[in-house]
Design an enzyme around this catalytic site. Structure first.
Site, PDB file in Angstrom:
ATOM      1  N   SER A 177     118.231   8.163 -70.918  1.00  0.00           N
ATOM      2  CA  SER A 177     117.035   8.960 -70.653  1.00  0.00           C
ATOM      3  C   SER A 177     115.971   8.081 -70.023  1.00  0.00           C
ATOM      4  O   SER A 177     115.897   6.874 -70.304  1.00  0.00           O
ATOM      5  CB  SER A 177     116.490   9.557 -71.953  1.00  0.00           C
ATOM      6  OG  SER A 177     115.220  10.139 -71.766  1.00  0.00           O
ATOM      7  N   TYR A 221     112.238   8.221 -80.348  1.00  0.00           N
ATOM      8  CA  TYR A 221     113.350   8.648 -79.494  1.00  0.00           C
ATOM      9  C   TYR A 221     113.531   7.683 -78.333  1.00  0.00           C
ATOM     10  O   TYR A 221     114.653   7.254 -78.022  1.00  0.00           O
ATOM     11  CB  TYR A 221     113.069  10.060 -78.973  1.00  0.00           C
ATOM     12  CG  TYR A 221     114.018  10.542 -77.909  1.00  0.00           C
ATOM     13  CD1 TYR A 221     115.282  11.008 -78.238  1.00  0.00           C
ATOM     14  CD2 TYR A 221     113.642  10.543 -76.561  1.00  0.00           C
ATOM     15  CE1 TYR A 221     116.162  11.450 -77.263  1.00  0.00           C
ATOM     16  CE2 TYR A 221     114.504  10.986 -75.583  1.00  0.00           C
ATOM     17  CZ  TYR A 221     115.766  11.440 -75.938  1.00  0.00           C
ATOM     18  OH  TYR A 221     116.629  11.879 -74.954  1.00  0.00           O
TER      19      TYR A 221
END
Length: 251
Positions: free
Chosen positions: A144, A157
């Site tokens: 990501s 995250y």
């Protein structure tokens, strides 16, 4: 083995209900992928996912898999490779967590880290070893852009994805020359069930767009894929923003 267009004939999706994983499977089935393994927690959603791919003409099998149960990974994933060669493994599992809650709940924060990083390290090494033993194949890891620089809004995250990204890059270097190709995919904000209710970030994308980028990356034998491609330049700039200024940005 892959066909002349780089499409794998067999695919293992770790995270069998992942929207990106399933979008990729659908796209590859249209390009001649014939056997698909969906690894995930047993659930009606996993059964429905398998049925949806069978309707497209693929031979689809499911296998119980829990990212947090690392002690079972070698046995359960290893059995898949005894059934025949796997041309591509897509590591697509992960959790977003709830930053506001997780900051005050260390147990929940650790669960995010263990799923996105520890579980991925375990499953990634098991599959990498199996691919190396068969002498060919691709390991595609969904990272990501959140891992490129820690943001106040999602640093738990993001830090887990940063670890995963570094691991995948190092694994790719370790496997260079063995016949195994490792590709890291860095999507931006993806419109999916995981992000429902969140404010949409600029350059948002879709599971289908990520799937298309994965297919193109396989053809090119890319090592890193950004989705959309413009994020490569955006994040190159973001990485160099002075920290005092970065803290003030609405990110």
């Amino acid at each position: 083995m892959k066909d002349a267009f780089g499409a794998p004939q067999s695919l293992l999706v770790l995270g069998g209900t992942s929207e990106i994983g399933l979008a990729t499977a659908r796209r590859l089935i249209a390009r001649r992928t014939r056997t698909v393994w969906l690894a995930g927690r047993p659930s009606p959603a996993l059964i429905a996912a398998a049925d949806s791919l069978r309707a497209l003409g693929a031979d689809v099998r499911t296998v119980p898999f829990d990212a947090l149960d690392t002690e079972s990974h070698e046995e359960r994933l290893g059995k898949i490779f005894t059934e025949g060669d796997i041309d591509m493994v897509l590591l697509a599992f992960g959790v977003l967590g709830d930053q506001a809650r997780d900051e005050s709940d260390p147990v929940a924060a650790v669960r995010v880290a263990q799923t996105n990083y520890t579980g991925a390290v375990s499953a990634g090494l098991v599959c990498a070893g199996a691919l190396q033993a068969q002498g060919h194949g691709s390991l595609v890891v969904l990272s990501s852009v959140a891992g490129e620089r820690a943001r106040r809004a999602d640093f738990i995250y993001g830090s887990s994805k940063a670890g995963l990204d570094a691991f995948a890059q190092g694994l790719g270097d370790a496997l260079h020359g063995t016949g195994v190709h490792v590709m890291v995919v860095r999507p931006g904000f993806v419109r999916s069930k995981m992000t429902v209710g969140q404010a949409e970030a600029p350059l948002a994308t879709t599971p289908e767009a990520v799937a298309a980028a994965v297919e193109l990356g396989l053809r090119r034998r890319s090592e890193t894929v950004w989705v959309p491609g413009a994020l490569r330049m955006v994040m190159a700039a973001v990485r160099h923003v002075p920290r005092p200024l970065f803290r003030r940005l609405p990110v």
